[in-house]
Design an enzyme around this catalytic site. Structure first.
Site, PDB file in Angstrom:
ATOM      1  N   ASP A   1       0.793  -1.231   0.000  1.00  0.00           N
ATOM      2  CA  ASP A   1       0.000   0.000   0.000  1.00  0.00           C
ATOM      3  C   ASP A   1       0.828   1.285   0.000  1.00  0.00           C
ATOM      4  O   ASP A   1       2.000   1.293   0.374  1.00  0.00           O
ATOM      5  CB  ASP A   1      -0.897   0.036   1.241  1.00  0.00           C
TER       6      ASP A   1
ATOM      7  N   HIS B   1       3.713  -2.008   3.273  1.00  0.00           N
ATOM      8  CA  HIS B   1       3.685  -0.657   2.713  1.00  0.00           C
ATOM      9  C   HIS B   1       5.021  -0.282   2.083  1.00  0.00           C
ATOM     10  O   HIS B   1       6.064  -0.395   2.734  1.00  0.00           O
ATOM     11  CB  HIS B   1       3.354   0.370   3.797  1.00  0.00           C
TER      12      HIS B   1
END
Length: 275
Positions: free
Chosen positions: A85, A231
């Site tokens: 992400d 992430h």
């Protein structure tokens, strides 16, 4: 012009239908028995409190369809999904791509529209290497979960247009910023042909800089059907100033291989499960 996904019917969940019923009952009670307004207000407050708490539960299915694991057919095939992400990031993402190439793993990148506009070539490189880019909203607003129908549609449609134009692929999945949402999100997702995805295991690698803690959390969740969340954007840094994602990824990929788990993108798991 990029062809957009077809919309799908919106099916309210049992909780949403109960919410509709409570509001209708409240209106009728106020008309027929206005002196009982305290009970009506109490019921509405309780209902809205429940809505708020459920919206703060990213893995909940009460507000609508939500992938917390891969479909049953993918589980039977020992498939697992790596999702990344908040990118693309000009420093971290290229390193991630090289690691994934080394281990021959395909991943799903949930990209933010404004970052994609800033680094379009990096987005195209993600797709060129066989990975998938999906919708993580246009601006990753901190107040995303407070938006209404118009706000959700504007934020998601703008990101759809941004990512589709850059990559030539229309996103099929959406992950809400921080996973938070409200009942207005699912009708918009249905209209845009998107499916909500959360995760099976999340190691909070934007906040936790202890590599071992993040690694152990991810390793504990390695099983068929798992959706791992990491992430490349906003990545925490280890004591050696290495992005946590970069520090833990080789170990996680190696452990998955030992367990004979096969990494697939979300859209691969979806298509193969339908076929």
């Amino acid at each position: 012009m990029i062809k957009q996904n077809h919309s799908r019917p919106w099916q309210p969940t049992r909780f949403i239908r109960v919410t509709f019923a409570i509001h209708l009952w409240s209106l009728l009670m106020l008309i027929v028995y206005p002196t009982y307004w305290q009970w009506v207000v109490g019921a509405l407050i309780a209902n809205h409190l429940a809505i708020m708490l459920i919206g703060l539960w990213p893995r909940s299915h009460w507000l609508g369809e939500n992938w917390t694991t891969l479909p049953a057919a993918a589980i039977a095939r020992n498939e697992i999904a790596l999702t990344i992400d908040d990118g693309p990031d000009p420093v971290v993402t290229p390193q991630v791509l090289d690691i994934l190439d080394k281990y021959r793993v395909k991943a799903t990148f949930f990209c933010i529209g404004i970052k994609a506009l800033k680094y379009p070539d990096l987005c195209r490189e993600i797709v060129r290497r066989g990975h998938a880019i999906e919708n993580h909203s246009q601006k990753h607003r901190h107040n995303f979960s407070l938006l209404g129908l118009a706000g959700f549609e504007r934020e998601l449609q703008t990101a759809q247009n941004t990512l589709s134009t850059i990559t030539g692929q229309t996103p099929k999945f959406f992950r809400a910023p921080a996973g938070l949402r409200n009942p207005f999100l699912e009708p918009v997702l249905a209209k845009l042909g998107l499916r909500l995805v959360s995760w099976s295991v999340r190691a909070f690698d934007t906040r936790v800089s202890n590599v071992d803690n993040v690694k152990n959390k991810l390793l504990s969740g390695l099983q068929p059907g798992a959706i791992l969340l990491l992430h490349d954007g906003n990545a925490a840094r280890s004591a050696d100033n290495i992005p946590v994602l970069i520090a833990v990824l080789p170990t996680v990929l190696t452990a998955a291989k030992i367990l004979k788990l096969k990494f697939v993108t979300l859209r691969q798991a979806d298509v193969q499960s339908i076929s």
